[in-house]
Design a protein around this motif. Structure first.
Motif, PDB file in Angstrom:
ATOM      1  N   PRO A 107       0.833  -1.213   0.000  1.00 17.76           N
ATOM      2  CA  PRO A 107       0.000   0.000   0.000  1.00 17.76           C
ATOM      3  C   PRO A 107       0.862   1.255   0.000  1.00 17.76           C
ATOM      4  CG  PRO A 107      -0.650  -1.534   1.747  1.00 17.76           C
ATOM      5  CD  PRO A 107       0.657  -2.009   1.202  1.00 17.76           C
ATOM      6  N   LEU A 108       0.278   2.348  -0.429  1.00 12.71           N
ATOM      7  CA  LEU A 108       0.977   3.627  -0.445  1.00 12.71           C
ATOM      8  C   LEU A 108       1.436   3.978   0.972  1.00 12.71           C
ATOM      9  CD1 LEU A 108       1.754   6.053  -2.213  1.00 12.71           C
ATOM     10  CD2 LEU A 108      -0.408   7.127  -1.513  1.00 12.71           C
ATOM     11  N   GLY A 109       2.714   4.267   1.123  1.00 13.17           N
ATOM     12  CA  GLY A 109       3.267   4.646   2.418  1.00 13.17           C
ATOM     13  C   GLY A 109       3.595   3.489   3.335  1.00 13.17           C
ATOM     14  N   ALA A 110       3.456   2.247   2.872  1.00 10.22           N
ATOM     15  CA  ALA A 110       3.720   1.082   3.725  1.00 10.22           C
ATOM     16  C   ALA A 110       5.199   0.983   4.066  1.00 10.22           C
ATOM     17  CB  ALA A 110       3.259  -0.196   3.040  1.00 10.22           C
ATOM     18  N   GLY A 111       5.495   0.423   5.236  1.00  9.41           N
ATOM     19  CA  GLY A 111       6.882   0.213   5.631  1.00  9.41           C
ATOM     20  C   GLY A 111       7.510  -0.984   4.965  1.00  9.41           C
ATOM     21  N   GLY A 112       6.676  -1.893   4.461  1.00 15.59           N
ATOM     22  CA  GLY A 112       7.131  -3.101   3.791  1.00 15.59           C
ATOM     23  C   GLY A 112       5.914  -3.829   3.261  1.00 15.59           C
ATOM     24  N   PRO A 113       6.117  -4.921   2.530  1.00 17.56           N
ATOM     25  CA  PRO A 113       4.987  -5.664   1.986  1.00 17.56           C
ATOM     26  C   PRO A 113       4.010  -6.129   3.063  1.00 17.56           C
ATOM     27  CG  PRO A 113       7.023  -6.361   0.935  1.00 17.56           C
ATOM     28  CD  PRO A 113       7.412  -5.467   2.075  1.00 17.56           C
ATOM     29  N   HIS A 114       2.715  -6.036   2.740  1.00 17.05           N
ATOM     30  CA  HIS A 114       1.658  -6.589   3.583  1.00 17.05           C
ATOM     31  C   HIS A 114       1.304  -7.972   3.036  1.00 17.05           C
ATOM     32  CE1 HIS A 114      -0.071  -2.547   5.282  1.00 17.05           C
ATOM     33  NE2 HIS A 114       1.257  -2.556   5.255  1.00 17.05           N
ATOM     34  N   LEU A 115       1.329  -8.979   3.904  1.00 20.44           N
ATOM     35  CA  LEU A 115       0.999 -10.344   3.491  1.00 20.44           C
ATOM     36  C   LEU A 115      -0.521 -10.491   3.518  1.00 20.44           C
ATOM     37  CD1 LEU A 115       3.823 -12.286   5.353  1.00 20.44           C
ATOM     38  CD2 LEU A 115       3.842 -11.231   3.076  1.00 20.44           C
ATOM     39  N   THR A 116      -1.132 -10.280   2.389  1.00 22.35           N
ATOM     40  CA  THR A 116      -2.562 -10.060   2.267  1.00 22.35           C
ATOM     41  C   THR A 116      -3.406 -11.139   2.925  1.00 22.35           C
ATOM     42  OG1 THR A 116      -2.002  -9.108   0.121  1.00 22.35           O
ATOM     43  CG2 THR A 116      -4.341  -9.417   0.613  1.00 22.35           C
ATOM     44  N   ARG A 117      -3.143 -12.390   2.632  1.00 23.33           N
ATOM     45  CA  ARG A 117      -3.997 -13.480   3.119  1.00 23.33           C
ATOM     46  C   ARG A 117      -3.509 -14.086   4.437  1.00 23.33           C
ATOM     47  NH1 ARG A 117      -7.893 -15.059  -0.304  1.00 23.33           N
ATOM     48  NH2 ARG A 117      -7.722 -14.429  -2.497  1.00 23.33           N
ATOM     49  N   ALA A 118      -2.309 -13.726   4.859  1.00 19.26           N
ATOM     50  CA  ALA A 118      -1.730 -14.362   6.048  1.00 19.26           C
ATOM     51  C   ALA A 118      -1.781 -13.495   7.289  1.00 19.26           C
ATOM     52  CB  ALA A 118      -0.279 -14.756   5.769  1.00 19.26           C
ATOM     53  N   ALA A 119      -1.938 -12.184   7.122  1.00 19.43           N
ATOM     54  CA  ALA A 119      -1.802 -11.264   8.252  1.00 19.43           C
ATOM     55  C   ALA A 119      -3.136 -10.989   8.930  1.00 19.43           C
ATOM     56  CB  ALA A 119      -1.171  -9.960   7.801  1.00 19.43           C
ATOM     57  N   LEU A 120      -3.112 -11.067  10.251  1.00  9.78           N
ATOM     58  CA  LEU A 120      -4.239 -10.681  11.090  1.00  9.78           C
ATOM     59  C   LEU A 120      -4.219  -9.170  11.317  1.00  9.78           C
ATOM     60  CD1 LEU A 120      -6.538 -11.725  13.009  1.00  9.78           C
ATOM     61  CD2 LEU A 120      -4.781 -11.869  14.781  1.00  9.78           C
ATOM     62  N   ALA A 121      -3.021  -8.612  11.385  1.00  8.33           N
ATOM     63  CA  ALA A 121      -2.825  -7.174  11.558  1.00  8.33           C
ATOM     64  C   ALA A 121      -1.429  -6.824  11.054  1.00  8.33           C
ATOM     65  CB  ALA A 121      -2.971  -6.778  13.024  1.00  8.33           C
ATOM     66  N   VAL A 122      -1.272  -5.581  10.602  1.00  9.86           N
ATOM     67  CA  VAL A 122       0.023  -5.120  10.097  1.00  9.86           C
ATOM     68  C   VAL A 122       0.337  -3.760  10.714  1.00  9.86           C
ATOM     69  CG1 VAL A 122       1.409  -4.557   8.065  1.00  9.86           C
ATOM     70  CG2 VAL A 122      -0.387  -6.299   7.896  1.00  9.86           C
ATOM     71  N   ALA A 123       1.580  -3.608  11.181  1.00  9.61           N
ATOM     72  CA  ALA A 123       2.065  -2.320  11.666  1.00  9.61           C
ATOM     73  C   ALA A 123       3.148  -1.826  10.721  1.00  9.61           C
ATOM     74  CB  ALA A 123       2.623  -2.451  13.075  1.00  9.61           C
ATOM     75  N   ASP A 124       2.942  -0.642  10.144  1.00  9.08           N
ATOM     76  CA  ASP A 124       3.970  -0.013   9.320  1.00  9.08           C
ATOM     77  C   ASP A 124       4.805   0.890  10.214  1.00  9.08           C
ATOM     78  OD1 ASP A 124       3.392  -0.922   6.563  1.00  9.08           O
ATOM     79  OD2 ASP A 124       1.443  -0.007   6.957  1.00  9.08           O
ATOM     80  N   CYS A 125       6.122   0.698  10.194  1.00  6.72           N
ATOM     81  CA  CYS A 125       7.001   1.340  11.173  1.00  6.72           C
ATOM     82  C   CYS A 125       8.136   2.105  10.511  1.00  6.72           C
ATOM     83  CB  CYS A 125       7.606   0.285  12.099  1.00  6.72           C
ATOM     84  SG  CYS A 125       6.392  -0.735  12.970  1.00  6.72           S
ATOM     85  N   GLU A 126       8.590   3.132  11.206  1.00  3.71           N
ATOM     86  CA  GLU A 126       9.783   3.893  10.834  1.00  3.71           C
ATOM     87  C   GLU A 126      10.875   3.600  11.858  1.00  3.71           C
ATOM     88  OE1 GLU A 126       8.479   7.915  10.934  1.00  3.71           O
ATOM     89  OE2 GLU A 126       7.028   7.653   9.302  1.00  3.71           O
ATOM     90  N   VAL A 127      12.054   3.252  11.390  1.00  2.00           N
ATOM     91  CA  VAL A 127      13.167   2.918  12.288  1.00  2.00           C
ATOM     92  C   VAL A 127      13.592   4.181  13.046  1.00  2.00           C
ATOM     93  CG1 VAL A 127      15.542   2.098  12.453  1.00  2.00           C
ATOM     94  CG2 VAL A 127      13.966   1.069  10.786  1.00  2.00           C
ATOM     95  N   VAL A 128      13.616   4.076  14.377  1.00  2.00           N
ATOM     96  CA  VAL A 128      14.030   5.224  15.193  1.00  2.00           C
ATOM     97  C   VAL A 128      15.289   4.943  16.012  1.00  2.00           C
ATOM     98  CG1 VAL A 128      11.738   6.263  15.321  1.00  2.00           C
ATOM     99  CG2 VAL A 128      12.406   4.567  17.036  1.00  2.00           C
ATOM    100  N   HIS A 129      15.632   3.660  16.154  1.00  2.00           N
ATOM    101  CA  HIS A 129      16.822   3.338  16.962  1.00  2.00           C
ATOM    102  C   HIS A 129      17.174   1.881  16.709  1.00  2.00           C
ATOM    103  CE1 HIS A 129      19.732   3.890  20.140  1.00  2.00           C
ATOM    104  NE2 HIS A 129      19.238   2.874  20.835  1.00  2.00           N
ATOM    105  N   THR A 130      18.448   1.546  16.831  1.00  2.00           N
ATOM    106  CA  THR A 130      18.884   0.153  16.723  1.00  2.00           C
ATOM    107  C   THR A 130      19.946  -0.117  17.777  1.00  2.00           C
ATOM    108  OG1 THR A 130      20.638   0.625  15.113  1.00  2.00           O
ATOM    109  CG2 THR A 130      18.456   0.064  14.229  1.00  2.00           C
ATOM    110  N   VAL A 131      19.981  -1.357  18.233  1.00  2.00           N
ATOM    111  CA  VAL A 131      21.025  -1.801  19.163  1.00  2.00           C
ATOM    112  C   VAL A 131      21.483  -3.172  18.694  1.00  2.00           C
ATOM    113  CG1 VAL A 131      21.615  -2.399  21.537  1.00  2.00           C
ATOM    114  CG2 VAL A 131      19.971  -0.559  21.095  1.00  2.00           C
TER     115      VAL A 131
END
Length: 198
Positions: A107-131
């Protein structure tokens, strides 16, 4: 009754420990620099904050999915429904053709592919920190958007096997019984006070 056994602290394998902590199952997805979809099965997911809404996923550092997420600064977390075990296995297998074997869209603005038939919910995220710790990287993502499917129940994983949320027993509806009153010691035997706890 089970007996606890300990293992040495050097190079300890924590997988047996974590298998005792059942969790939901997700597939983390991202696009690499060439726009190719990347994805991997992940059960190391937790909420970090509600405001701003932030998640953390722990991903194997050497994999192409975390590299794509970090390079692009975005990723999506696809929480799988209980019929999606084959998709979980597929994205855990490392098969190079995984995105040709499951349905997805971007979808437009998605963080990555949405698994259409497999996903119960999807969160599109922006990386803010890594460790980076050992062979994994904890990737913190601020949630930009949440997409929910119509119905369905979560897929669970623990003890190296899958389970279905819909078969989990319901919580008891009856009021719990009140604890029996504490009976204080009332007799002396041989100079020792004797009593029982109920």
């Amino acid at each position: 009754m089970s007996t606890l056994t300990s293992t040495p602290s050097d190079n300890t394998d924590i997988r047996p420990l974590m298998s005792c902590f059942p969790s939901g199952v997700s597939v983390v997805t991202a696009l690499d620099a060439d726009g190719a979809p990347r994805g991997m099965t992940c059960s190391s997911l937790a909420s970090v904050a509600l405001d701003p809404a932030t998640l953390v996923v722990c991903l194997r550092t050497a994999g192409p999915t975390p590299r794509a997420a970090l390079a692009g600064g975005r990723f999506a977390v696809n929480l799988l429904h209980e019929e999606a075990r084959p998709v979980s296995d597929l994205f855990a297998s490392g098969a190079p053709d995984r995105f040709t074997r499951t349905e997805w869209h971007l979808p437009l603005g998605a963080g990555g592919p949405h698994l259409t038939r497999a996903a119960l919910a999807v969160a599109d995220c922006e990386v803010v920190h890594t460790v980076e710790i050992g062979d994994h990287t904890a990737v913190f993502g601020r949630v930009a958007k949440v997409t929910l499917a119509d119905g369905g129940e979560p897929l669970l994983y623990g003890r190296r096997r899958y389970a279905r949320w819909s078969t989990a027993p319901d919580a008891p509806t009856a009021e719990p019984a009140a604890p029996a009153p504490l009976r204080l010691p009332t007799a002396l035997e041989g100079g020792v006070r004797v009593g029982t706890l109920s």
